[in-house]
Design a protein around this motif. Structure first.
Motif, PDB file in Angstrom:
ATOM      1  N   LEU A   1       0.858  -1.180   0.000  1.00  0.00           N
ATOM      2  CA  LEU A   1       0.000   0.000   0.000  1.00  0.00           C
ATOM      3  C   LEU A   1       0.894   1.229   0.000  1.00  0.00           C
ATOM      4  O   LEU A   1       1.671   1.445   0.932  1.00  0.00           O
ATOM      5  N   TYR A   2       0.800   2.045  -1.060  1.00  0.00           N
ATOM      6  CA  TYR A   2       1.696   3.190  -1.179  1.00  0.00           C
ATOM      7  C   TYR A   2       0.913   4.491  -1.264  1.00  0.00           C
ATOM      8  O   TYR A   2      -0.043   4.606  -2.038  1.00  0.00           O
ATOM      9  N   VAL A   3       1.330   5.484  -0.463  1.00  0.00           N
ATOM     10  CA  VAL A   3       0.726   6.816  -0.478  1.00  0.00           C
ATOM     11  C   VAL A   3       1.714   7.776  -1.144  1.00  0.00           C
ATOM     12  O   VAL A   3       2.800   8.002  -0.608  1.00  0.00           O
ATOM     13  N   PRO A   4       1.394   8.325  -2.306  1.00  0.00           N
ATOM     14  CA  PRO A   4       2.327   9.244  -2.975  1.00  0.00           C
ATOM     15  C   PRO A   4       2.577  10.495  -2.142  1.00  0.00           C
ATOM     16  O   PRO A   4       1.692  10.971  -1.418  1.00  0.00           O
ATOM     17  N   THR A   5       3.781  11.035  -2.251  1.00  0.00           N
ATOM     18  CA  THR A   5       4.083  12.311  -1.616  1.00  0.00           C
ATOM     19  C   THR A   5       3.330  13.421  -2.350  1.00  0.00           C
ATOM     20  O   THR A   5       2.864  13.224  -3.482  1.00  0.00           O
ATOM     21  N   PRO A   6       3.203  14.600  -1.747  1.00  0.00           N
ATOM     22  CA  PRO A   6       2.552  15.703  -2.469  1.00  0.00           C
ATOM     23  C   PRO A   6       3.212  15.989  -3.819  1.00  0.00           C
ATOM     24  O   PRO A   6       2.525  16.303  -4.798  1.00  0.00           O
ATOM     25  N   GLU A   7       4.540  15.879  -3.871  1.00  0.00           N
ATOM     26  CA  GLU A   7       5.253  16.119  -5.126  1.00  0.00           C
ATOM     27  C   GLU A   7       4.921  15.051  -6.157  1.00  0.00           C
ATOM     28  O   GLU A   7       4.731  15.349  -7.352  1.00  0.00           O
ATOM     29  N   GLU A   8       4.846  13.799  -5.721  1.00  0.00           N
ATOM     30  CA  GLU A   8       4.504  12.712  -6.640  1.00  0.00           C
ATOM     31  C   GLU A   8       3.070  12.850  -7.147  1.00  0.00           C
ATOM     32  O   GLU A   8       2.801  12.640  -8.332  1.00  0.00           O
ATOM     33  N   LYS A   9       2.163  13.231  -6.252  1.00  0.00           N
ATOM     34  CA  LYS A   9       0.776  13.397  -6.687  1.00  0.00           C
ATOM     35  C   LYS A   9       0.654  14.557  -7.671  1.00  0.00           C
ATOM     36  O   LYS A   9      -0.120  14.501  -8.640  1.00  0.00           O
ATOM     37  N   ALA A  10       1.435  15.613  -7.455  1.00  0.00           N
ATOM     38  CA  ALA A  10       1.433  16.737  -8.400  1.00  0.00           C
ATOM     39  C   ALA A  10       1.931  16.293  -9.766  1.00  0.00           C
ATOM     40  O   ALA A  10       1.446  16.773 -10.801  1.00  0.00           O
ATOM     41  N   ALA A  11       2.886  15.374  -9.777  1.00  0.00           N
ATOM     42  CA  ALA A  11       3.392  14.860 -11.049  1.00  0.00           C
ATOM     43  C   ALA A  11       2.313  14.072 -11.786  1.00  0.00           C
ATOM     44  O   ALA A  11       2.190  14.165 -13.020  1.00  0.00           O
ATOM     45  N   PHE A  12       1.520  13.297 -11.045  1.00  0.00           N
ATOM     46  CA  PHE A  12       0.399  12.572 -11.660  1.00  0.00           C
ATOM     47  C   PHE A  12      -0.610  13.564 -12.250  1.00  0.00           C
ATOM     48  O   PHE A  12      -1.087  13.386 -13.370  1.00  0.00           O
ATOM     49  N   ALA A  13      -0.927  14.613 -11.477  1.00  0.00           N
ATOM     50  CA  ALA A  13      -1.904  15.594 -11.939  1.00  0.00           C
ATOM     51  C   ALA A  13      -1.411  16.309 -13.196  1.00  0.00           C
ATOM     52  O   ALA A  13      -2.180  16.556 -14.131  1.00  0.00           O
ATOM     53  N   GLU A  14      -0.122  16.633 -13.234  1.00  0.00           N
ATOM     54  CA  GLU A  14       0.437  17.301 -14.407  1.00  0.00           C
ATOM     55  C   GLU A  14       0.383  16.399 -15.631  1.00  0.00           C
ATOM     56  O   GLU A  14       0.022  16.834 -16.733  1.00  0.00           O
ATOM     57  N   ALA A  15       0.737  15.134 -15.447  1.00  0.00           N
ATOM     58  CA  ALA A  15       0.717  14.189 -16.570  1.00  0.00           C
ATOM     59  C   ALA A  15      -0.694  13.971 -17.090  1.00  0.00           C
ATOM     60  O   ALA A  15      -0.900  13.725 -18.290  1.00  0.00           O
ATOM     61  N   ALA A  16      -1.681  14.063 -16.204  1.00  0.00           N
ATOM     62  CA  ALA A  16      -3.077  13.798 -16.592  1.00  0.00           C
ATOM     63  C   ALA A  16      -3.804  15.035 -17.086  1.00  0.00           C
ATOM     64  O   ALA A  16      -4.942  14.935 -17.559  1.00  0.00           O
ATOM     65  N   ALA A  17      -3.166  16.204 -16.998  1.00  0.00           N
ATOM     66  CA  ALA A  17      -3.839  17.456 -17.367  1.00  0.00           C
ATOM     67  C   ALA A  17      -4.420  17.452 -18.781  1.00  0.00           C
ATOM     68  O   ALA A  17      -5.499  18.026 -19.005  1.00  0.00           O
ATOM     69  N   PRO A  18      -3.765  16.831 -19.777  1.00  0.00           N
ATOM     70  CA  PRO A  18      -4.343  16.836 -21.130  1.00  0.00           C
ATOM     71  C   PRO A  18      -5.717  16.177 -21.230  1.00  0.00           C
ATOM     72  O   PRO A  18      -6.442  16.421 -22.202  1.00  0.00           O
ATOM     73  N   VAL A  19      -6.091  15.381 -20.235  1.00  0.00           N
ATOM     74  CA  VAL A  19      -7.395  14.731 -20.272  1.00  0.00           C
ATOM     75  C   VAL A  19      -8.510  15.772 -20.179  1.00  0.00           C
ATOM     76  O   VAL A  19      -9.578  15.605 -20.776  1.00  0.00           O
ATOM     77  N   GLN A  20      -8.258  16.857 -19.457  1.00  0.00           N
ATOM     78  CA  GLN A  20      -9.268  17.922 -19.387  1.00  0.00           C
ATOM     79  C   GLN A  20      -9.474  18.552 -20.765  1.00  0.00           C
ATOM     80  O   GLN A  20     -10.612  18.840 -21.168  1.00  0.00           O
ATOM     81  N   ASP A  21      -8.382  18.778 -21.491  1.00  0.00           N
ATOM     82  CA  ASP A  21      -8.505  19.338 -22.836  1.00  0.00           C
ATOM     83  C   ASP A  21      -9.269  18.389 -23.747  1.00  0.00           C
ATOM     84  O   ASP A  21     -10.114  18.813 -24.544  1.00  0.00           O
ATOM     85  N   TRP A  22      -8.969  17.101 -23.618  1.00  0.00           N
ATOM     86  CA  TRP A  22      -9.681  16.097 -24.422  1.00  0.00           C
ATOM     87  C   TRP A  22     -11.177  16.151 -24.125  1.00  0.00           C
ATOM     88  O   TRP A  22     -12.004  16.095 -25.031  1.00  0.00           O
ATOM     89  N   PHE A  23     -11.505  16.273 -22.847  1.00  0.00           N
ATOM     90  CA  PHE A  23     -12.909  16.306 -22.438  1.00  0.00           C
ATOM     91  C   PHE A  23     -13.624  17.511 -23.055  1.00  0.00           C
ATOM     92  O   PHE A  23     -14.735  17.388 -23.580  1.00  0.00           O
ATOM     93  N   ARG A  24     -12.996  18.663 -22.999  1.00  0.00           N
ATOM     94  CA  ARG A  24     -13.608  19.863 -23.563  1.00  0.00           C
ATOM     95  C   ARG A  24     -13.831  19.733 -25.060  1.00  0.00           C
ATOM     96  O   ARG A  24     -14.848  20.193 -25.600  1.00  0.00           O
ATOM     97  N   GLU A  25     -12.903  19.091 -25.738  1.00  0.00           N
ATOM     98  CA  GLU A  25     -12.950  19.014 -27.201  1.00  0.00           C
ATOM     99  C   GLU A  25     -13.854  17.902 -27.711  1.00  0.00           C
ATOM    100  O   GLU A  25     -14.395  18.007 -28.820  1.00  0.00           O
ATOM    101  N   ASN A  26     -14.054  16.851 -26.929  1.00  0.00           N
ATOM    102  CA  ASN A  26     -14.706  15.655 -27.454  1.00  0.00           C
ATOM    103  C   ASN A  26     -16.047  15.309 -26.826  1.00  0.00           C
ATOM    104  O   ASN A  26     -16.765  14.467 -27.368  1.00  0.00           O
ATOM    105  N   VAL A  27     -16.377  15.915 -25.702  1.00  0.00           N
ATOM    106  CA  VAL A  27     -17.617  15.561 -25.003  1.00  0.00           C
ATOM    107  C   VAL A  27     -18.640  16.675 -25.191  1.00  0.00           C
ATOM    108  O   VAL A  27     -18.356  17.851 -24.904  1.00  0.00           O
ATOM    109  N   ASP A  28     -19.803  16.313 -25.689  1.00  0.00           N
ATOM    110  CA  ASP A  28     -20.880  17.276 -25.884  1.00  0.00           C
ATOM    111  C   ASP A  28     -21.214  17.971 -24.555  1.00  0.00           C
ATOM    112  O   ASP A  28     -21.433  17.300 -23.545  1.00  0.00           O
ATOM    113  N   ARG A  29     -21.185  19.300 -24.560  1.00  0.00           N
ATOM    114  CA  ARG A  29     -21.440  20.141 -23.395  1.00  0.00           C
ATOM    115  C   ARG A  29     -20.348  19.990 -22.330  1.00  0.00           C
ATOM    116  O   ARG A  29     -20.548  20.319 -21.155  1.00  0.00           O
TER     117      ARG A  29
END
Length: 354
Positions: free
Chosen positions: A298-326
């Motif tokens: 069971l592993y709990v990421p550090t705040p820095e590690e979690k920020a890295a996950f959030a940064e890597a996943a940020a393009p998903v928000q752009d995909w959502f805006r461009e591809n999902v109706d409304r």
């Protein structure tokens, strides 16, 4: 003799309450509610609370019938069709289960937008839910009404059979099970994994045979399905998505009730929501303990590690805006609600910590 007297007294007390009206033939409306789950699930806990509250608060004028499993319908599309037609009064879905009809509900699956339970629960008791309700009513020709959003399993975390995931690069090459919806597949790709849609009933065997290496689930689902027995031994508590439960109701049947009974139903869903917020917290304690005692990592990421996950996943928000109706509309509403929640919570800290 004491037991007999106690039983008689308890029965008399029960009959002195509004519950007695149930036996008097005063029932005017029946709510048929279904959940495609089981009696160990948070959804069932919520429905029990809902049934008890609505029947009592309506003084027996509303009866609630529970159908757990697939007695009334088997898939999200089928169940929501029943709600639209009025043959089913209440149905609970995940965002993935409703995405085929209301694609924008996948906004709940966008990663790393809500930091914790306190933020999520603030958001889901705000006008954000009313915004989504209005959108669903509009898109269903006023047949399907979103009543509330609760929780069904805590938070989604990455788990796998191969290795500890501490940073996004650790996802590279892992085959991660997703549902067939596009958004979770985009997330896995953004983090370097290989999304692999697999039906839920086949997942245990898929872990055993190596068809998939991992999944994105809550701990109660992981332990309830005994996935560690299939080799799932690494769990990273990145908390990338709150497992929202969308509670839908036939708008026609809801509006057919007089206003005083509609108020009871709305209050019943508020009680249900609170029950589903609480249930996963309690159940997860034993589930995490069992996972670790069984040899799980069971592993709990550090705040820095979690920020890295959030940064890597940020393009998903752009995909959502461009591809999902409304998508723009609902994502902006969620971001605003999160901002309001964080501001209120931080204001409370300023008072509570001093």
């Amino acid at each position: 003799m004491l037991k007999t007297l106690t039983k008689v007294a308890a029965t008399a007390a029960l009959l002195a309450t509004p519950f007695a009206a149930w036996a008097d033939g005063h029932q005017e409306f029946t709510i048929r509610a279904t959940a495609n789950s089981n009696e160990n699930d948070e959804d069932y806990d919520g429905l029990v609370v809902f049934k008890n509250y609505v029947e009592a608060a309506s003084n027996g004028r509303i009866g609630v019938e529970l159908f757990i499993g697939t007695q009334l319908c088997a898939t999200g599309a089928e169940c929501l069709e029943g709600v639209s037609e009025g043959s089913i009064d209440v149905y609970i879905s995940t965002s993935g289960g409703a995405a085929g009809i209301f694609p924008y509900v996948q906004v709940l699956d966008l990663p790393y937008l809500m930091a914790n339970d306190r933020v999520a629960e603030h958001v889901l008791t705000s006008d954000f839910v009313r915004t989504m309700r209005d959108m669903a009513l509009e898109d269903s020709d006023s047949t399907i009404r979103l009543m509330t959003i609760g929780n069904t399993g805590g938070w989604r975390n990455f788990a796998n059979t191969q290795r500890r995931i501490a940073v996004p690069s650790d996802m590279e090459g892992l085959k991660i099970r997703t549902v067939v919806a596009d958004l979770p597949q985009e997330l896995v790709r953004a983090l370097g994994g290989s999304p692999t849609p697999i039906p839920w009933p086949e997942l245990f065997t898929s872990f055993q045979t190596g068809v998939v290496d991992g999944s994105k689930n809550g701990i109660t689902d992981i332990m309830g399905m005994k996935f560690p027995d299939a080799g799932l031994q690494y769990l990273t508590l990145d908390g990338h998505a709150y497992m929202g439960a969308l509670w839908w109701m036939s708008n026609e049947n809801f509006m057919a009730m007089p206003e005083d009974l509609r108020r009871v139903v709305v209050d019943g869903f508020a009680e249900l929501q609170q029950a589903t917020f609480a249930s996963p917290k309690r159940k997860s304690i034993e589930a995490y303990q069992a996972f670790v005692e069984g040899g799980g990592d069971l592993y709990v990421p550090t705040p820095e590690e979690k920020a890295a996950f959030a940064e890597a996943a940020a393009p998903v928000q752009d995909w959502f805006r461009e591809n999902v109706d409304r998508g723009d509309e609902i994502l902006d509403a969620l971001i605003a609600a999160v901002g309001d929640a964080e501001a209120e919570i931080n204001g409370a800290y300023a008072s509570d910590l001093n």
